[in-house]
Design a protein around this motif. Sequence first.
Motif, PDB file in Angstrom:
ATOM      1  N   PRO A   1      94.130  -8.168  52.416  1.00 40.62           N
ATOM      2  CA  PRO A   1      95.570  -8.141  52.712  1.00 40.62           C
ATOM      3  C   PRO A   1      96.036  -6.831  53.345  1.00 40.62           C
ATOM      4  O   PRO A   1      96.896  -6.835  54.212  1.00 40.62           O
ATOM      5  CB  PRO A   1      96.232  -8.364  51.350  1.00 40.62           C
ATOM      6  CG  PRO A   1      95.160  -8.642  50.377  1.00 40.62           C
ATOM      7  CD  PRO A   1      93.836  -8.593  51.048  1.00 40.62           C
ATOM      8  N   GLU A   2      95.427  -5.721  52.911  1.00 41.05           N
ATOM      9  CA  GLU A   2      95.893  -4.431  53.427  1.00 41.05           C
ATOM     10  C   GLU A   2      95.376  -4.148  54.844  1.00 41.05           C
ATOM     11  O   GLU A   2      95.750  -3.171  55.453  1.00 41.05           O
ATOM     12  CB  GLU A   2      95.501  -3.287  52.466  1.00 41.05           C
ATOM     13  CG  GLU A   2      94.005  -3.058  52.299  1.00 41.05           C
ATOM     14  CD  GLU A   2      93.334  -3.995  51.272  1.00 41.05           C
ATOM     15  OE1 GLU A   2      93.985  -4.978  50.845  1.00 41.05           O
ATOM     16  OE2 GLU A   2      92.160  -3.755  50.941  1.00 41.05           O
ATOM     17  N   GLU A   3      94.511  -5.014  55.345  1.00 39.07           N
ATOM     18  CA  GLU A   3      93.928  -4.769  56.677  1.00 39.07           C
ATOM     19  C   GLU A   3      94.746  -5.372  57.821  1.00 39.07           C
ATOM     20  O   GLU A   3      94.391  -5.204  58.983  1.00 39.07           O
ATOM     21  CB  GLU A   3      92.496  -5.332  56.728  1.00 39.07           C
ATOM     22  CG  GLU A   3      91.549  -4.579  55.830  1.00 39.07           C
ATOM     23  CD  GLU A   3      90.145  -5.197  55.822  1.00 39.07           C
ATOM     24  OE1 GLU A   3      89.187  -4.435  56.032  1.00 39.07           O
ATOM     25  OE2 GLU A   3      90.003  -6.414  55.603  1.00 39.07           O
ATOM     26  N   PHE A   4      95.825  -6.081  57.483  1.00 38.93           N
ATOM     27  CA  PHE A   4      96.640  -6.675  58.547  1.00 38.93           C
ATOM     28  C   PHE A   4      97.601  -5.642  59.116  1.00 38.93           C
ATOM     29  O   PHE A   4      98.085  -4.819  58.365  1.00 38.93           O
ATOM     30  CB  PHE A   4      97.432  -7.879  58.011  1.00 38.93           C
ATOM     31  CG  PHE A   4      96.555  -9.044  57.655  1.00 38.93           C
ATOM     32  CD1 PHE A   4      96.142  -9.925  58.639  1.00 38.93           C
ATOM     33  CD2 PHE A   4      96.128  -9.253  56.356  1.00 38.93           C
ATOM     34  CE1 PHE A   4      95.324 -11.012  58.320  1.00 38.93           C
ATOM     35  CE2 PHE A   4      95.312 -10.322  56.027  1.00 38.93           C
ATOM     36  CZ  PHE A   4      94.915 -11.199  57.005  1.00 38.93           C
ATOM     37  N   PRO A   5      97.962  -5.700  60.381  1.00 39.55           N
ATOM     38  CA  PRO A   5      97.378  -6.580  61.399  1.00 39.55           C
ATOM     39  C   PRO A   5      95.904  -6.246  61.602  1.00 39.55           C
ATOM     40  O   PRO A   5      95.544  -5.075  61.655  1.00 39.55           O
ATOM     41  CB  PRO A   5      98.180  -6.283  62.661  1.00 39.55           C
ATOM     42  CG  PRO A   5      99.358  -5.473  62.216  1.00 39.55           C
ATOM     43  CD  PRO A   5      98.990  -4.822  60.931  1.00 39.55           C
ATOM     44  N   TYR A   6      95.096  -7.292  61.747  1.00 39.86           N
ATOM     45  CA  TYR A   6      93.653  -7.131  61.790  1.00 39.86           C
ATOM     46  C   TYR A   6      93.137  -7.518  63.174  1.00 39.86           C
ATOM     47  O   TYR A   6      93.471  -8.587  63.686  1.00 39.86           O
ATOM     48  CB  TYR A   6      93.013  -8.032  60.729  1.00 39.86           C
ATOM     49  CG  TYR A   6      91.509  -7.953  60.693  1.00 39.86           C
ATOM     50  CD1 TYR A   6      90.868  -6.923  60.006  1.00 39.86           C
ATOM     51  CD2 TYR A   6      90.731  -8.909  61.349  1.00 39.86           C
ATOM     52  CE1 TYR A   6      89.478  -6.857  59.974  1.00 39.86           C
ATOM     53  CE2 TYR A   6      89.346  -8.838  61.318  1.00 39.86           C
ATOM     54  CZ  TYR A   6      88.728  -7.811  60.625  1.00 39.86           C
ATOM     55  OH  TYR A   6      87.364  -7.741  60.601  1.00 39.86           O
ATOM     56  N   GLU A   7      92.332  -6.645  63.735  1.00 37.17           N
ATOM     57  CA  GLU A   7      91.793  -6.943  65.062  1.00 37.17           C
ATOM     58  C   GLU A   7      90.407  -7.560  64.911  1.00 37.17           C
ATOM     59  O   GLU A   7      89.523  -7.000  64.278  1.00 37.17           O
ATOM     60  CB  GLU A   7      91.711  -5.675  65.911  1.00 37.17           C
ATOM     61  CG  GLU A   7      91.274  -5.976  67.330  1.00 37.17           C
ATOM     62  CD  GLU A   7      91.362  -4.767  68.262  1.00 37.17           C
ATOM     63  OE1 GLU A   7      91.618  -3.657  67.757  1.00 37.17           O
ATOM     64  OE2 GLU A   7      91.172  -4.953  69.470  1.00 37.17           O
ATOM     65  N   THR A   8      90.212  -8.723  65.521  1.00 33.89           N
ATOM     66  CA  THR A   8      88.929  -9.420  65.423  1.00 33.89           C
ATOM     67  C   THR A   8      87.953  -8.830  66.453  1.00 33.89           C
ATOM     68  O   THR A   8      88.372  -8.087  67.344  1.00 33.89           O
ATOM     69  CB  THR A   8      89.097 -10.920  65.700  1.00 33.89           C
ATOM     70  OG1 THR A   8      89.460 -11.088  67.069  1.00 33.89           O
ATOM     71  CG2 THR A   8      90.164 -11.532  64.809  1.00 33.89           C
ATOM     72  N   PRO A   9      86.674  -9.192  66.336  1.00 36.37           N
ATOM     73  CA  PRO A   9      85.699  -8.621  67.284  1.00 36.37           C
ATOM     74  C   PRO A   9      86.020  -8.904  68.749  1.00 36.37           C
ATOM     75  O   PRO A   9      85.562  -8.189  69.630  1.00 36.37           O
ATOM     76  CB  PRO A   9      84.387  -9.297  66.884  1.00 36.37           C
ATOM     77  CG  PRO A   9      84.566  -9.678  65.460  1.00 36.37           C
ATOM     78  CD  PRO A   9      86.013 -10.000  65.302  1.00 36.37           C
ATOM     79  N   ASN A  10      86.804  -9.947  69.026  1.00 35.38           N
ATOM     80  CA  ASN A  10      87.129 -10.246  70.432  1.00 35.38           C
ATOM     81  C   ASN A  10      88.559  -9.859  70.788  1.00 35.38           C
ATOM     82  O   ASN A  10      89.099 -10.323  71.783  1.00 35.38           O
ATOM     83  CB  ASN A  10      86.881 -11.728  70.750  1.00 35.38           C
ATOM     84  CG  ASN A  10      87.762 -12.664  69.940  1.00 35.38           C
ATOM     85  OD1 ASN A  10      88.100 -12.364  68.798  1.00 35.38           O
ATOM     86  ND2 ASN A  10      88.135 -13.785  70.516  1.00 35.38           N
ATOM     87  N   GLY A  11      89.166  -8.997  69.960  1.00 30.51           N
ATOM     88  CA  GLY A  11      90.455  -8.430  70.341  1.00 30.51           C
ATOM     89  C   GLY A  11      91.664  -9.259  69.972  1.00 30.51           C
ATOM     90  O   GLY A  11      92.784  -8.931  70.349  1.00 30.51           O
ATOM     91  N   CYS A  12      91.475 -10.343  69.210  1.00 34.50           N
ATOM     92  CA  CYS A  12      92.638 -11.089  68.719  1.00 34.50           C
ATOM     93  C   CYS A  12      93.237 -10.325  67.534  1.00 34.50           C
ATOM     94  O   CYS A  12      92.534  -9.613  66.822  1.00 34.50           O
ATOM     95  CB  CYS A  12      92.231 -12.484  68.261  1.00 34.50           C
ATOM     96  SG  CYS A  12      91.746 -13.553  69.616  1.00 34.50           S
ATOM     97  N   ILE A  13      94.533 -10.498  67.337  1.00 34.81           N
ATOM     98  CA  ILE A  13      95.206  -9.780  66.257  1.00 34.81           C
ATOM     99  C   ILE A  13      95.720 -10.780  65.227  1.00 34.81           C
ATOM    100  O   ILE A  13      96.620 -11.566  65.505  1.00 34.81           O
ATOM    101  CB  ILE A  13      96.411  -8.957  66.800  1.00 34.81           C
ATOM    102  CG1 ILE A  13      96.003  -8.107  68.008  1.00 34.81           C
ATOM    103  CG2 ILE A  13      97.005  -8.118  65.686  1.00 34.81           C
ATOM    104  CD1 ILE A  13      94.939  -7.076  67.732  1.00 34.81           C
ATOM    105  N   TYR A  14      95.135 -10.759  64.052  1.00 36.11           N
ATOM    106  CA  TYR A  14      95.667 -11.567  62.949  1.00 36.11           C
ATOM    107  C   TYR A  14      96.910 -10.843  62.436  1.00 36.11           C
ATOM    108  O   TYR A  14      96.835  -9.680  62.039  1.00 36.11           O
ATOM    109  CB  TYR A  14      94.631 -11.692  61.820  1.00 36.11           C
ATOM    110  CG  TYR A  14      93.409 -12.545  62.144  1.00 36.11           C
ATOM    111  CD1 TYR A  14      93.242 -13.176  63.382  1.00 36.11           C
ATOM    112  CD2 TYR A  14      92.404 -12.720  61.185  1.00 36.11           C
ATOM    113  CE1 TYR A  14      92.124 -13.953  63.644  1.00 36.11           C
ATOM    114  CE2 TYR A  14      91.279 -13.494  61.444  1.00 36.11           C
ATOM    115  CZ  TYR A  14      91.139 -14.109  62.676  1.00 36.11           C
ATOM    116  OH  TYR A  14      90.025 -14.873  62.928  1.00 36.11           O
ATOM    117  N   ASP A  15      98.029 -11.530  62.434  1.00 36.66           N
ATOM    118  CA  ASP A  15      99.295 -10.836  62.177  1.00 36.66           C
ATOM    119  C   ASP A  15      99.520 -10.470  60.714  1.00 36.66           C
ATOM    120  O   ASP A  15      99.933  -9.369  60.399  1.00 36.66           O
ATOM    121  CB  ASP A  15     100.489 -11.635  62.738  1.00 36.66           C
ATOM    122  CG  ASP A  15     100.464 -13.113  62.371  1.00 36.66           C
ATOM    123  OD1 ASP A  15      99.446 -13.596  61.841  1.00 36.66           O
ATOM    124  OD2 ASP A  15     101.471 -13.789  62.641  1.00 36.66           O
ATOM    125  N   SER A  16      99.263 -11.412  59.802  1.00 32.55           N
ATOM    126  CA  SER A  16      99.505 -11.124  58.391  1.00 32.55           C
ATOM    127  C   SER A  16      98.792 -12.174  57.555  1.00 32.55           C
ATOM    128  O   SER A  16      98.402 -13.220  58.061  1.00 32.55           O
ATOM    129  CB  SER A  16     101.008 -11.151  58.071  1.00 32.55           C
ATOM    130  OG  SER A  16     101.548 -12.437  58.340  1.00 32.55           O
TER     131      SER A  16
END
Lengths: 163, 828
Positions: free
Chosen positions: B417-432
């Motif tokens: 939970p504390e890692e959001f926003p999270y950047e995936t290996p291909n540069g997508c951003i998981y918002d929350s």
Amino acid sequence: MATEGAAVHVIDVTVNGVPHSTAVPARRLLEHFIRETLGLRGTHIGCDTGNCGACSVICDGQLIKSCMMLAVQADGCEIETIESLGDGPDGLDPIQQAFKEHHGLQCGYCTPGIVLNAKTLLAENPHPSEAEIRRALKGNICRCTGYVNIVRSIEAAAGAQGE
Amino acid sequence: MSTPSGETTYYPEVEQSERLGAWSGKSVPRKEDKRLLKGQGAFVDDLWMHRQGHVHFVRSPHAHARIVSVDVSRCEAVAGVYATLTGEEVGLLQQPFFQMAPEPAGLMKDYCLAVGKARYMGEPVACVLAESAELARDAAALVEVVYEPLAVVVDGIATIEPQAPVLHEEIGSNVAWHGLYDYGDVDWALEHADHVVRIDRLHFHRFSSTPLETTGALVNWDPGTGVVEFRSNNQMPMFAAMFIGPAIGLGVDHMQFSSQDIGGGFGIKITSYTYLTALALLSRKAGRPVKWSESRWEHLVASAHGNERTFLDIEVPVMSDGTILGFKVRAFDDAGAYLRYEPLGAVIWSQVVPGNYRFKHVRVDYTETLTNKCPVGPNRGYSRLQHLWLIERIVDVVAKELNFDRVALRKLNYVQPEEFPYETPNGCIYDSGDYPAMLDQVLELIDYEGARARQLASAGSGKRIGIGIGSTLDSGTNNFGQSRIINSALPFSGNGEAAVVRLDLYGEVTVTIGTSPQGQGHETTAAQVTADILGCSPDQVHVVAGYNKAANTYVGFSGTYASQFAVTGLGAVMGAAERLRGEIVKVGACMLGAEESDIELADGFVRLAANPQAAIPFIGIAATVFANVAELPGELADSVTLNCRYVYRPPFTVPDHETKRGKLTLTYASQVHAAVVEVDDETGQVTILDYAAVDECGRKVNPKIVEGQVHGATAHGIGAALYESFEYDADGQLLNSTFMDYHAATSLDVPHIRTGEIECPSPFTPNGAKGMGEGGGAPLSTIASAIEDALPHGAHIVYDTHNNAERVYELLRSAAAAGPRGVEVVSR
């Protein structure tokens, strides 16, 4: 070429309390008679094979699938379609009201058939269990709701009916 | 990118509206319901036009055949037959549809009727227009088509072997697209991992969410104006326009699309543009409106199916503490006979490369292929659910093979939970998000400990209990720029939606949107946010039902698809309502002789905040602007229209074709499901004893509508997992093509679904909402997981998404056979 089944028969059928004496081709299905001949578009078509129940109507008090019956077979019958419901306040009867309150519909395509199903179920069994509701609904496919809120709606309508 | 302070920022800051709350967030009953409950909806088959003819399509009985000749003379001689249209004519009248694939697959010549060759069972080869639907069908039987059957290929992998018959000679092979997605360093990970888990093969089966209303249209090519009216249930009309226009030489200004009520879509109604094209040509030829209502058989054999995907040679590097470093896989996606939305699926899965997990090293060698089967189209959870199922299978298999607890392994590897926003290996951003909390909640809902106790107690009873978990993402608000990852020449990027909010003469608030809803309740939720912003009640807001290109507003991305309405649609409505509010305040301030800052809107009145008695109803504002305008200062009168349009645009940039990196979607709703199943040892029959779904989709606009979407998506997944599968034989004949044998899940098949929720507002959207509704196919993972949990020691792994009794029976028996289990572990 003459269209097969084009022979015409006159049938006397009462739909939503209105008597009709109408010539119909022998091949015409009851659902097409209701939708096309009478212009009552609340009865829907979903599968053509009697599986989905979108075309459900009440015929002489029994829930039937109008795609499984020829119009000529309805000669002398009393049919109720979704258009017969909803004289209550707000234009909805208690079953319809329960569906609205409990989000028992999404796209609304299966809804008329399901509401008529609920009406016949509650007429026969005013306080059905969840299992009885689910068994009654088996012949009416809904692709949107996962049935959960349909069951809730019918339970609520049964509850309101008991009050 | 980084700010000078070193903090990572992912998107420009979004100003979230402070006005939402009085109505947004509440389960307001739906505005749509009354007409639908009374049978007063207007679905496409309910429409008619004067002089209309009825259409019946003649379809190929062969999965692959050369069309030697089509003779319509006997058919056309029948009294009451208005016209016919054949593939041969279409070859002259239509340019092949625009293809999104790069060459060579981009050379594909796809027409609205088969030209020269039929490539799947049910492909339309001609159509007949007659005075009644019955006559059209009878007369169609008189169309004589001579076929020369050709060799058929139905296997999505064997189709690329040299001996396989080639479907499209102009392409030269059956490869629709191939590309390597390579993020991190999976070779390093495999070399340095403590364990490598190898899975031979996993297969995601072919099914469709098959809406209850089939495809249909009423099309009229007006000979006087040249405008073609498409009254249809296509769910992405501007996308359809992009294909139809160039194909038959129509400007977008000469195409009018509309729909009111649509009986479910689920993506399957996106690719109906081929039929709309045929209907337009037929209408022009006949000089009449043409009406077509697809039968269920036609829908199942020849509308669109969901993507089938096979995963081979999966290798998963795992550390001794359970950390999964990633995976490598070869994926083969079977697109069927034509590319009608494909190969977009070849990139769309990469919105969720690591699923809910912190995988850093992922390599997917992706091939999309062509076979003699119905073309695929987007189907609820499109392209992501296949990949997410793969990932959940990987996690379960790793847990089982390496003796980790499945719950603990998930929690260890989840994005925290504390890692959001999270950047995936291909540069997508998981918002929350908060996946561990969701997992805890869902396990509580099914009484996980109790279920484990039941499992132990059931040993030896002949009824095996299994518990399954599935965690998925529902990525929403696409960046269409991701299409450039599959074809750098495609001119698409970003996304958007348009809305108009206006005040009419008598003070009515009217909203129009570019969306084409199919049961999602747009009229209701749009009224809720508008009511909040304008200080009135949703009952005072009229949201025009359905899509209408001429009467409503739209942009190129308009439509209803891909989990985005709560963001794009409502973003547009909110923006337009704010603009209208600004105008109402301006006029109201003038009329009340006050400053704008002194004004508030409440109960449908403009009033002085300090003296609510000094108030003007909306009708007073509207009537003054529209009919008493000389009362207003000219400058003010010139600056207001009370008719305000806004286009919501998510803050996307163009992804990179070479590295296949970018921000592919704006929001990431998530779902964690859990199930308890009973597997009959004798028959392989699976019964769901308990089912729960926990959903997270940011700030909800209407919780009841959200819950309904969770139920619906869950039911589709359960249906696919246990009951619904398109089965083709080796000749390409679809074996289950009606609801008699394609078993759409009934009320007895779908159990009661317990639901739970958490709320993690999206920082990237104007209302904190995330698009939702697709559910990520969570039940497919969950039920596979539960069945595997019920299997005896030594059984083969669950390798397919579809597990009917027959397949489960084989899995149960595989333990005693002590053969290969489809998995091996190499530890160092």
